[in-house]
Each structure stands twice: as C-alpha cells, then as structure tokens.
Design an enzyme around this catalytic site. Structure first.
Site, short mmCIF file in Angstrom:
data_model
loop_
_atom_site.label_atom_id
_atom_site.label_comp_id
_atom_site.label_asym_id
_atom_site.label_seq_id
_atom_site.Cartn_x
_atom_site.Cartn_y
_atom_site.Cartn_z
N ALA A 239 -34.54 -14.51 54.75
CA ALA A 239 -33.09 -14.92 54.74
C ALA A 239 -32.59 -16.07 55.25
O ALA A 239 -33.58 -16.84 55.98
CB ALA A 239 -32.20 -13.68 55.22
N HIS A 240 -31.58 -16.46 55.34
CA HIS A 240 -31.09 -17.82 56.04
C HIS A 240 -31.01 -17.97 57.33
O HIS A 240 -31.21 -17.00 58.25
CB HIS A 240 -29.54 -17.98 55.41
CG HIS A 240 -28.45 -16.73 55.94
ND1 HIS A 240 -27.04 -16.83 55.51
CD2 HIS A 240 -28.62 -16.14 56.82
CE1 HIS A 240 -26.77 -15.76 56.16
NE2 HIS A 240 -27.63 -15.04 56.92
#
Length: 350
Positions: A239-240
């Site tokens: 994820a980010h």
C-alpha cells in the site's frame, strides 16, 4: 542454449572443493531425478545420499562432510545457494539488443539508451528515461516521467505509472502494477467517500524482483520505497507510503497496509497481513496467514491472527485442535461435581 563449463570452473565460481574429475563438461543443471549426462544436480537433504549411485547426472553439488562419491562433485557449505548461482551462470546469455518494435509508441522528450529491446505494442509516455540493456516485453505501459535503470527486465503487460523510479537489474514480472493510486479516502457522517489525491511516487532500488500481478501503490505524499535486494512473490499488495527494507521477502498474497515499514531481511509468509502505521524491525519473520497488528522488535518470530510469539502460537494451535475433547471432559467433570455436591448436601440434610 546453455553455456558449457568444466566442473573445475564451476567449483572456482562458487568457492567449492572438487571431488573426482574436474575436467567433466557441464552444460546444464537439473533436479536429482531428472538430471542426465552433461548436467549437474545437487543434494540439500543428506538423507538422499544413499540414492546417489542411481543418479544419471555427470556431477553433483554436495554439502561438506560427504566427499566420497560415485560421480564427480563440488562440495560446498550450502548446496542450494551454489546450485542457484551455477544454474544462473549456465543460463546466462550475452545481451543482444533488438531495438524498438515498429508497433511501439514512444512519447516526446524521452531518453532511451542505444542498447535496448522494446517489444510489440509497448506504450511509453513523455520524458521517460531508460538505461542500457533494458528489455521491455510486449504490452507494457510506461507513463510519463518514469526512470528505469540499466539491465532491468519488464515482462508483458506490466504497468508503471507516472513519476516512478526503477533501479538497475530489476525484474518486474507479468501483470505487475507499479504506482497505482493508493487506497485513500475520507468518509463523512452519511457514509459518502471522498477520495484523497495520491500525488507521491514509487521508488524501487537495485536488484529487486517483483512477481506477477503484484501491486505497489504510489504514496499519498512522498514515496513508497522498495529497497535493494527485495524479493516479492505473486499477487502481493504493497500500500501507499510503505517502506520495505533491504533483502526482505514477501511471499504470495501478502498484504501490507499504508504507512507501515519493514526493516532489513524481514520475511512475511504466504497470505500474511500487516496493519497500517506499524514497524517490523530487522529480521522479523511472520508465519503464513499471520495477522500483524502491532510493531515488532528485531528478530521476532510470530504467527497467528492476531500474531503472537510463534512458539506460543504453536501451543495455542495445538490446544485449539483439542478443544472438542476438552469441552467434553469439562462437561463430564461438571456433572461429577454436581453429583458429589448433591451427595454432600443430602448428607447434611440427614
């Protein structure tokens, strides 16, 4: 075609000790039961030594302490590592640039090395920089302002979104997506979702390999960073704003939530999940399907969901499998206690 080397040359390559005829020519490596003349095989399990006379290979890679052979061999500390290095050497080919396929589309302001191979129907955006000896297979999409280092291989249907940075000797396998938007939104009291713009990028350092259909999301702000030597299996979600430390290993279907970080040489087993905004320090190992909900110290070995010390998790799992019998025993004991209590009360009444 594989290259050919003498057993002596291969032994020198892996710092091994020759047993038998070092002049034997080797042109391939194969599994123990499949290897034939001209091929070398390897033994990791010492119990397999008894089957060595049945092997049809021309040579074998063996662990130390097993120098007496029916066929020539190389003795090393770690046969698995030596086999991987020798196999790569035998299969290594000199780079031959094929140029740019006529169906590829190249944007404006790009800087492409002279020695390059770009396959059919590749789409490259504007201001993309691609280094020497890069191979880009058919169907790849590379968006604007991407930088790709030397000796990188990008397999079919990979997408690299805008502004991402790919290092040297990186392998991106089929269908991987680098730089997709992070999963970020705000929700109001009525349940309406408002997407948060994801304006960062992804940085992948040297010698990283990323498996098929894996997604590495761009940062909301700043950088999602995969450091050097990392190995990521198929169908992994990063994820980010995640940071993955050097030489870490993420096995298939692992998921890491936003803004978490991993130290060096962290190993996440298949289907492991890591909560957001936590840190796993150097050398942490998570068993398959482990659910990590809090930060972990250096060298922690954990498993289960929520993840706990792996030994405690093992004992808990063993106890869980015995729960039906334990419940049955508790019920039996409860009835016995009730019976004895009734007898005691009856005695008091009399």
């Amino acid at each position: 075609m594989s290259r050919s080397y003498t057993l002596q040359e291969l032994a020198e390559f892996v710092d091994g000790k020759i047993v038998g005829d070092g002049a034997v020519e080797i042109n391939g490596l194969n599994g123990f039961d499949l290897a034939g003349p001209g091929e070398i095989t390897f033994l990791v399990d010492k119990k397999m030594m008894a089957k060595l006379p049945e092997c049809k290979a021309s040579a074998c890679i063996l662990p130390k302490g097993f120098e007496s052979l029916e066929l020539p061999g190389i003795v090393v500390d770690r046969p698995d590592i030596a086999a991987a290095r020798i196999h790569s050497l035998l299969l290594k080919k000199d780079y031959a640039a094929t140029g740019i396929h006529p169906s590829a589309v190249i944007g404006s302001g790009c800087r492409l090395a002279k020695a390059i191979s770009i396959g059919a129907h590749v789409a490259i955006g504007d201001e993309v920089h691609i280094g020497e000896r890069v191979t880009i297979h058919p169907g790849v999409v590379i968006e604007d302002r991407v930088t790709i280092g030397d000796d990188t291989v990008i397999y079919g249907n990979v997408t690299i979104a805008a502004d991402c940075i790919i290092g040297n000797r990186v392998y991106l396998h089929h269908g991987a997506v680098i730089g997709s938007d992070g999963f970020g939104f705000a929700t109001d009291a009525m349940g309406n979702h408002y997407s948060k713009p994801q304006v960062g990028n992804v940085r992948i350092d040297d010698d990283v390999q990323i498996g098929a259909c894996t997604c590495v999301d761009r940062a909301a702000f700043g950088t999602t960073w995969i450091k050097s030597g990392v190995r990521i299996d198929n169908q992994v979600q990063v994820a980010h704003n995640v940071v993955i430390g050097e030489n870490s290993v993420l096995v298939a279907q692992t998921g890491i939530a936003g803004s978490s970080s991993l130290g060096r040489s962290v190993v996440l087993g298949a289907k492991a999940g890591v909560n957001g905004h936590i840190h796993l320090d150097d050398g942490v190992m998570v068993a398959a399907m482990g659910g990590v909900h809090n930060s972990q110290p250096k060298g922690a070995l954990i498993g289960g969901a929520p993840a706990i010390d792996v030994k405690k998790w093992g004992r808990a799992t063993a106890a869980f499998s015995r729960l039906p019998e334990m419940i049955k025993e508790v019920r039996r004991l409860r009835k016995e206690v009730d019976r004895l209590t009734a007898l005691v009360q009856k005695g008091e009444d009399t």
